[in-house]
Design an enzyme around this catalytic site. Structure first.
Site, PDB file in Angstrom:
ATOM      1  N   ASP A 126      -4.657   2.289  -4.111  1.00  0.00           N
ATOM      2  CA  ASP A 126      -2.918   2.574  -3.988  1.00  0.00           C
ATOM      3  C   ASP A 126      -2.456   0.976  -3.445  1.00  0.00           C
ATOM      4  O   ASP A 126      -1.370   1.403  -3.026  1.00  0.00           O
ATOM      5  CB  ASP A 126      -3.040   3.881  -3.056  1.00  0.00           C
ATOM      6  CG  ASP A 126      -2.931   3.331  -1.870  1.00  0.00           C
ATOM      7  OD1 ASP A 126      -4.284   2.724  -1.491  1.00  0.00           O
ATOM      8  OD2 ASP A 126      -2.871   4.883  -1.265  1.00  0.00           O
TER       9      ASP A 126
ATOM     10  N   ASP B 184       0.769  -1.303   0.360  1.00  0.00           N
ATOM     11  CA  ASP B 184       0.282   0.447   0.228  1.00  0.00           C
ATOM     12  C   ASP B 184       0.586   1.621  -0.360  1.00  0.00           C
ATOM     13  O   ASP B 184       1.707   1.569   0.726  1.00  0.00           O
ATOM     14  CB  ASP B 184      -0.792  -0.004   1.786  1.00  0.00           C
ATOM     15  CG  ASP B 184      -1.854   0.978   0.746  1.00  0.00           C
ATOM     16  OD1 ASP B 184      -3.012   1.215   0.874  1.00  0.00           O
ATOM     17  OD2 ASP B 184      -2.024   2.095   1.766  1.00  0.00           O
TER      18      ASP B 184
END
Length: 414
Positions: free
Chosen positions: A322, A272
């Site tokens: 993301d 992440d």
């Protein structure tokens, strides 16, 4: 569908749909190709039948007049027919590399010779011959254009090359060989010729329309197939990065874990970005998209083929805005930390957008099968917990989950 048809259908589908002229020209070319192809495929049986008829006519006439010209005529018809059959086979081999107009014109030349040969049958006639013989010659002249219509009229130049000499012979017979009623015979012949010509043109037009409908249907099927393939791709692929999406990853990973063998060690790595919001807010969404694409490429490029799980089927996946996930096969659990450090160093290398350099940061959570769990949901929970623990440490690090749920981290230096 034959290979040639598939290629031509793709050619039609590749045309600009807004360019009507190009579409029309391509369809017309495909129609002509198929007309010539069908004609060459069907005409051989017509030639053989015509040769049989010529033998029957020659035999009947020879029994009446016993002229050497009859023998010469039947020999010429035999040679011409077998020559045309051989030439047809040659043209069928050339039809994929030559234009349909070229192939059609070449065959039309042989049809012209055949038409002249059939028209020359009037030279066997004479007013002094028995009426039955004269009727046989006349019926032959009348019948040949109609008998050949189903194959020759597929390509109109071939039909007219064959029929016009016969029509001319019919008019000559009507004028010179029936002087008592020559005007009536000529008028009847003209009407018959016009009727046969109309029949041939209508047959050709109907056949063209049928082929055009087939081509349109093939194009629609191709478009539907392409659309289905595109929908399938969109259903399983992230449109921005080209990686697998969550759905694709979950289906493949679930199947893989169900087939996990004893001794296999699988590492699930959840990656992440830490500063993605800053990139979007400071550099713009275009920079954010480019960062995601670059990150996905770095993950893929720095994952060795021997480590990836079925690399061609199941590479890295983007499962959130993301957030990325990837499965690795490792020999022992001790290999996971060097692997995680290599990936961390690769994805956090400096990036640049519009001349502005920045350093991305990621948090990585790792769970192992079978150590932590044997199902994808459980592995994701462990990896997610480990990833948030990495974030709580300031990010730019990786954490390997441990059992029980209280994970401890192994941090790589930023």
């Amino acid at each position: 569908m034959p290979t040639g048809n598939r290629k031509r259908t793709k050619l039609l589908a590749s045309c600009d749909p807004h360019d009507e002229h190009a579409q029309t020209a391509t369809i017309e070319q495909m129609v002509q190709q198929r007309l010539v192809r069908q004609m060459l495929a069907s005409v051989q049986s017509t030639l053989v039948a015509g040769l049989v008829v010529s033998y029957a006519v020659a035999l009947a006439v020879y029994r009446t007049i016993q002229s050497d010209y009859v023998l010469l005529w039947i020999v010429a018809m035999t040679a011409l027919t077998f020559g045309r059959i051989g030439y047809i086979r040659l043209l069928r081999k050339k039809q994929n590399s030559s234009s349909p107009e070229c192939v059609g014109r070449q065959y039309a030349l042989t049809s012209l010779l055949a038409g002249l040969a059939w028209a020359s049958i009037i030279l066997l006639d004479h007013p002094d011959h028995p009426i039955a013989t004269r009727l046989l010659i006349l019926i032959t002249l009348l019948a040949m254009p109609v008998a050949s219509l189903s194959s020759n009229a597929m390509y109109r130049p071939v039909f007219y090359a064959f029929s016009v000499p016969i029509f001319a012979g019919m008019l000559a017979w009507s004028w010179w060989f029936s002087p008592e009623v020559n005007i009536e015979f000529v008028l009847i012949s003209i009407g018959y010729i016009a009727l046969v010509a109309v029949m041939a043109n209508r047959y050709n037009e109907n056949l063209k329309r049928s082929i055009q409908r087939d081509i349109e249907n093939e194009r629609l099927l191709h478009e539907v197939s392409s659309m289905n393939a595109e929908l399938q791709r969109l259903a399983y692929e992230d449109p921005l990065t080209g990686l697998s999406n969550r759905r694709s990853f979950e289906e493949s990973a679930t199947e893989l874990l169900q087939r996990l063998r004893g001794g296999d060690v699988i590492a699930l790595m959840l990656i992440d970005m830490d500063n993605f919001k800053w990139i979007n807010d400071s550099l713009g969404h275009a920079a954010g998209d480019e960062a995601l694409v670059t990150l996905s490429r770095r993950i893929d490029e720095n994952s060795r083929l021997t480590e990836m799980i079925a690399h061609t089927q199941m590479g890295a996946a983007r499962i959130g805005g993301d957030e990325f996930i990837v499965l690795y096969r490792i020999a022992t659990e001790s290999e996971v930390e060097p692997l995680a450090k290599r990936i961390l160093d690769a994805v956090t290398a400096p990036m640049s957008f519009d001349g502005i350099d920045y350093e991305p940061s990621v948090s990585i959570g790792i769970a192992l099968a079978p150590t932590h769990a044997m199902t994808l949901d459980e592995l994701l929970k462990h990896a997610d917990t480990a990833m948030y623990q990495a974030k709580s440490r300031g990010g730019h690090c990786y954490v390997v989950a441990k059992v029980p749920m209280e994970p401890t981290g192994t941090q790589a230096s930023a």
